[in-house]
Enzyme design. Structure first.
Site, PDB file in Angstrom:
ATOM      1  N   ARG A  55       0.827  -1.204   0.000  1.00  0.00           N
ATOM      2  CA  ARG A  55       0.000   0.000   0.000  1.00  0.00           C
ATOM      3  C   ARG A  55       0.867   1.262   0.000  1.00  0.00           C
ATOM      4  O   ARG A  55       2.020   1.246   0.444  1.00  0.00           O
ATOM      5  CB  ARG A  55      -0.975  -0.008   1.165  1.00  0.00           C
ATOM      6  CG  ARG A  55      -0.354  -0.092   2.522  1.00  0.00           C
ATOM      7  CD  ARG A  55      -1.436  -0.251   3.588  1.00  0.00           C
ATOM      8  NE  ARG A  55      -0.923  -0.866   4.790  1.00  0.00           N
ATOM      9  CZ  ARG A  55      -1.690  -1.406   5.728  1.00  0.00           C
ATOM     10  NH1 ARG A  55      -3.001  -1.412   5.578  1.00  0.00           N
ATOM     11  NH2 ARG A  55      -1.158  -1.946   6.799  1.00  0.00           N
ATOM     12  N   GLU A  66      -3.231   5.826   4.197  1.00  0.00           N
ATOM     13  CA  GLU A  66      -2.799   4.832   3.206  1.00  0.00           C
ATOM     14  C   GLU A  66      -3.848   4.611   2.130  1.00  0.00           C
ATOM     15  O   GLU A  66      -5.055   4.693   2.395  1.00  0.00           O
ATOM     16  CB  GLU A  66      -2.554   3.491   3.922  1.00  0.00           C
ATOM     17  CG  GLU A  66      -1.454   3.570   4.952  1.00  0.00           C
ATOM     18  CD  GLU A  66      -1.438   2.389   5.915  1.00  0.00           C
ATOM     19  OE1 GLU A  66      -0.353   1.990   6.324  1.00  0.00           O
ATOM     20  OE2 GLU A  66      -2.518   1.873   6.273  1.00  0.00           O
ATOM     21  N   THR A  94      -9.100   5.427  15.963  1.00  0.00           N
ATOM     22  CA  THR A  94      -7.720   5.198  15.521  1.00  0.00           C
ATOM     23  C   THR A  94      -7.696   4.918  14.015  1.00  0.00           C
ATOM     24  O   THR A  94      -6.829   5.386  13.287  1.00  0.00           O
ATOM     25  CB  THR A  94      -7.114   3.998  16.283  1.00  0.00           C
ATOM     26  OG1 THR A  94      -7.065   4.328  17.666  1.00  0.00           O
ATOM     27  CG2 THR A  94      -5.714   3.665  15.802  1.00  0.00           C
ATOM     28  N   THR A 211      -3.136  -3.956  19.810  1.00  0.00           N
ATOM     29  CA  THR A 211      -2.920  -2.707  20.533  1.00  0.00           C
ATOM     30  C   THR A 211      -2.526  -1.621  19.531  1.00  0.00           C
ATOM     31  O   THR A 211      -2.121  -1.918  18.412  1.00  0.00           O
ATOM     32  CB  THR A 211      -1.804  -2.870  21.577  1.00  0.00           C
ATOM     33  OG1 THR A 211      -0.578  -3.127  20.891  1.00  0.00           O
ATOM     34  CG2 THR A 211      -2.102  -4.009  22.532  1.00  0.00           C
ATOM     35  N   GLY A 235      -1.848  -5.621  15.653  1.00  0.00           N
ATOM     36  CA  GLY A 235      -1.611  -4.181  15.859  1.00  0.00           C
ATOM     37  C   GLY A 235      -0.315  -3.634  15.272  1.00  0.00           C
ATOM     38  O   GLY A 235      -0.234  -2.450  14.989  1.00  0.00           O
ATOM     39  N   GLY A 236       0.695  -4.485  15.059  1.00  0.00           N
ATOM     40  CA  GLY A 236       1.950  -4.004  14.480  1.00  0.00           C
ATOM     41  C   GLY A 236       1.794  -3.944  12.971  1.00  0.00           C
ATOM     42  O   GLY A 236       1.927  -4.956  12.294  1.00  0.00           O
ATOM     43  N   ASP A 237       1.468  -2.762  12.444  1.00  0.00           N
ATOM     44  CA  ASP A 237       1.108  -2.711  11.018  1.00  0.00           C
ATOM     45  C   ASP A 237       1.662  -1.466  10.337  1.00  0.00           C
ATOM     46  O   ASP A 237       1.082  -0.976   9.369  1.00  0.00           O
ATOM     47  CB  ASP A 237      -0.423  -2.790  10.863  1.00  0.00           C
ATOM     48  CG  ASP A 237      -1.155  -1.644  11.546  1.00  0.00           C
ATOM     49  OD1 ASP A 237      -0.502  -0.846  12.246  1.00  0.00           O
ATOM     50  OD2 ASP A 237      -2.379  -1.538  11.371  1.00  0.00           O
ATOM     51  N   VAL A 303      -0.982  -7.413   8.643  1.00  0.00           N
ATOM     52  CA  VAL A 303      -0.950  -5.954   8.479  1.00  0.00           C
ATOM     53  C   VAL A 303      -2.189  -5.447   7.744  1.00  0.00           C
ATOM     54  O   VAL A 303      -2.483  -4.259   7.752  1.00  0.00           O
ATOM     55  CB  VAL A 303       0.329  -5.477   7.730  1.00  0.00           C
ATOM     56  CG1 VAL A 303       1.566  -5.705   8.590  1.00  0.00           C
ATOM     57  CG2 VAL A 303       0.476  -6.157   6.383  1.00  0.00           C
TER      58      VAL A 303
HETATM   59  P1  NAD Z   1      -7.959   1.349  19.408  1.00  0.00           P
HETATM   60  O1  NAD Z   1      -7.157   2.591  19.606  1.00  0.00           O
HETATM   61  O2  NAD Z   1      -9.441   1.447  19.379  1.00  0.00           O
HETATM   62  O3  NAD Z   1      -7.584   0.288  20.548  1.00  0.00           O
HETATM   63  C1  NAD Z   1      -6.263  -0.002  20.902  1.00  0.00           C
HETATM   64  C2  NAD Z   1      -6.245  -0.465  22.365  1.00  0.00           C
HETATM   65  O4  NAD Z   1      -4.908  -0.898  22.678  1.00  0.00           O
HETATM   66  C3  NAD Z   1      -6.603   0.630  23.371  1.00  0.00           C
HETATM   67  O5  NAD Z   1      -7.706   0.224  24.147  1.00  0.00           O
HETATM   68  C4  NAD Z   1      -5.315   0.794  24.197  1.00  0.00           C
HETATM   69  O6  NAD Z   1      -5.579   1.110  25.551  1.00  0.00           O
HETATM   70  C5  NAD Z   1      -4.692  -0.589  24.047  1.00  0.00           C
HETATM   71  N1  NAD Z   1      -3.260  -0.662  24.322  1.00  0.00           N
HETATM   72  C6  NAD Z   1      -2.267   0.191  23.941  1.00  0.00           C
HETATM   73  N2  NAD Z   1      -1.074  -0.242  24.397  1.00  0.00           N
HETATM   74  C7  NAD Z   1      -1.323  -1.407  25.071  1.00  0.00           C
HETATM   75  C8  NAD Z   1      -0.487  -2.338  25.762  1.00  0.00           C
HETATM   76  N3  NAD Z   1       0.827  -2.150  25.864  1.00  0.00           N
HETATM   77  N4  NAD Z   1      -1.060  -3.432  26.315  1.00  0.00           N
HETATM   78  C9  NAD Z   1      -2.418  -3.625  26.222  1.00  0.00           C
HETATM   79  N5  NAD Z   1      -3.250  -2.770  25.595  1.00  0.00           N
HETATM   80  C10 NAD Z   1      -2.709  -1.675  25.021  1.00  0.00           C
HETATM   81  O7  NAD Z   1      -7.405   0.692  18.065  1.00  0.00           O
HETATM   82  P2  NAD Z   1      -8.082  -0.442  17.142  1.00  0.00           P
HETATM   83  O8  NAD Z   1      -8.931   0.164  16.094  1.00  0.00           O
HETATM   84  O9  NAD Z   1      -8.648  -1.531  18.012  1.00  0.00           O
HETATM   85  O10 NAD Z   1      -6.783  -0.980  16.396  1.00  0.00           O
HETATM   86  C11 NAD Z   1      -5.777  -1.672  17.107  1.00  0.00           C
HETATM   87  C12 NAD Z   1      -4.579  -1.848  16.214  1.00  0.00           C
HETATM   88  O11 NAD Z   1      -4.880  -2.716  15.136  1.00  0.00           O
HETATM   89  C13 NAD Z   1      -4.100  -0.536  15.571  1.00  0.00           C
HETATM   90  O12 NAD Z   1      -2.696  -0.481  15.695  1.00  0.00           O
HETATM   91  C14 NAD Z   1      -4.494  -0.671  14.130  1.00  0.00           C
HETATM   92  O13 NAD Z   1      -3.626   0.034  13.268  1.00  0.00           O
HETATM   93  C15 NAD Z   1      -4.401  -2.166  13.938  1.00  0.00           C
HETATM   94  N6  NAD Z   1      -5.231  -2.686  12.842  1.00  0.00           N
HETATM   95  C16 NAD Z   1      -4.684  -3.664  12.077  1.00  0.00           C
HETATM   96  C17 NAD Z   1      -5.438  -4.219  11.046  1.00  0.00           C
HETATM   97  C18 NAD Z   1      -4.874  -5.326  10.232  1.00  0.00           C
HETATM   98  O14 NAD Z   1      -5.423  -5.656   9.196  1.00  0.00           O
HETATM   99  N7  NAD Z   1      -3.811  -5.963  10.668  1.00  0.00           N
HETATM  100  C19 NAD Z   1      -6.731  -3.743  10.786  1.00  0.00           C
HETATM  101  C20 NAD Z   1      -7.269  -2.755  11.624  1.00  0.00           C
HETATM  102  C21 NAD Z   1      -6.502  -2.242  12.659  1.00  0.00           C
END
Ligand code: NAD
Length: 350
Positions: A55, A66, A94, A211, A235-237, A303
């Protein structure tokens, strides 16, 4: 519809957030997730048919915006999506997204849709589809670390598609865990709220990390992960944004969507650029085995890839046809003579 729009004009279906919510309820969340998984699996099985590219990302200090395009030669699709971990503290999402499908033959759009909800659904469906292939046989319990916007979708997909019956929640913010537990009450899942990530992992065969922190975070440290589990790392993306300790990545077998993108954005950005990974489409297509032993640690370094969004938009297009779950959008110019675009503007002359 404006008075300048002729009644026979081709209009583009637009699925708003409100329509998407109505569609989700008319289908039911578990069935929507299952159908998404079927569409994603079908498209991953015809991997070679797709035009693929990592992307296009615009990074800033606070986040990333993105564009995610792909095409199967007949239909083109793209998603616009952002990732701004600091948004949550300002009362904003987010991740937000919208996307489009177009006809490759004419280049004309055929669907425009919200994709914030759809991204949560497709990410969860992909996670569960992969877990069904990689998690240890008979897995019943998932640790859900990070209880934000994606977490209920992840949990429900693991129940609907991968047979999970128990989820163990942990978030650094107890309010997020309380919200998630409340939303999952009466869904059929047995939910346990935990005070530490270690407690959440206890007895879990699937470890989901979801996360949001724009940092090299270590949500799972080496000593937390024993043999035989499946890690669903969501979350690592993004460059500089990871969740899994490199030592775990070294011990496990890593499965990814599209290596050229994951090597930039995934947890494997912490490894050598030629560290071996398996493309998950090969497992879904039966070309490569998934889990090969009880002791193996399998890691889905997710990701999010454009084909998953393409599949999700395909499903929405099929589902809204013949329903009221869209607005007809006046998006396409239609001059009487295709070369007389200027003349068309005269329709609106006062
Ligand atoms: P969000 O902000 O709604 O939720 C994230 C949560 O993580 C929060 O509640 C926060 O308190 C918690 N957090 C932060 N650090 C932490 C830690 N060290 N230990 C435990 N909890 C912790 O975000 P979301 O929409 O749920 O997205 C989460 C992640 O997933 C983001 O990084 C996003 O980019 C990623 N994501 C990836 C994909 C994919 O296809 N892989 C798709 C969508 C989102």
């Amino acid at each position: 519809m404006s008075h300048t729009t002729p009644s026979n004009k081709a209009l583009v279906p637009f699925v708003s957030v409100d329509h998407m919510m109505q569609l989700i309820h008319s289908v039911g969340v578990p069935d929507m997730l299952r159908e998404l998984a079927l569409y994603i699996e079908a498209d991953f099985k015809r991997w070679d048919a797709f035009d693929k590219t990592p992307r296009v990302a615009n990074h800033s200090e606070t986040g990333v915006i993105e564009l995610m395009p792909t095409s199967d030669g007949e239909t083109y699709g793209f998603k616009y999506v952002n990732g701004h971990p600091k948004n949550m503290s300002e009362g904003l999402q987010t991740v937000t997204a919208f996307g489009l499908l177009a006809d490759v033959g004419t280049g004309y759009p055929v669907l425009l849709s919200e994709m914030t909800l759809l991204t949560a659904l497709r990410t969860a469906a992909t996670s569960a589809l992969v877990a069904r292939n990689l998690a240890p046989k008979g897995a019943t319990t998932m640790a859900m670390i990070g209880n934000g916007a994606q977490s209920e979708f992840q949990s429900l997909a693991m129940m609907a598609i991968a047979g999970i019956t128990h989820v163990r929640l942990f978030d650094i913010d107890p309010a997020a865990t309380a919200k998630c537990a409340q939303n999952l009450a009466n869904t059929g899942l047995v939910v346990t709220s935990c005070d530490t990530p270690q407690e959440a992992i206890e007895g879990s065969q699937i470890l989901t990390t979801c996360t949001a922190d724009k940092a090299y975070a270590t949500i799972l440290t080496d000593n937390m992960v024993g043999a035989g589990v499946h890690i669903n790392a969501i979350g690592g993306d993004c460059p500089g944004k990871t969740e899994i300790a490199p030592a775990i990545l070294q011990r496990g077998d890593i499965f990814v969507e599209y290596p050229p993108q994951t090597r930039i954005e995934g947890d494997i950005q912490q490894l050598d650029p030629d560290h071996p990974v398996t493309e998950i489409w090969e497992v879904l297509a039966g070309k490569t085995p998934g889990r090969t032993s009880d002791k193996q640690i399998t890691i889905f370094d997710s990701v999010g890839f454009a084909i998953e969004d393409f599949s999700a938009l395909r499903l929405v297009r099929d589902k809204v046809e013949g329903t009221d779950f869209f607005h007809p959008l006046d998006l396409l110019a239609d001059p009487d003579d295709p070369r007389d675009l200027f003349g068309m503007t005269m329709r609106a002359k006062p």
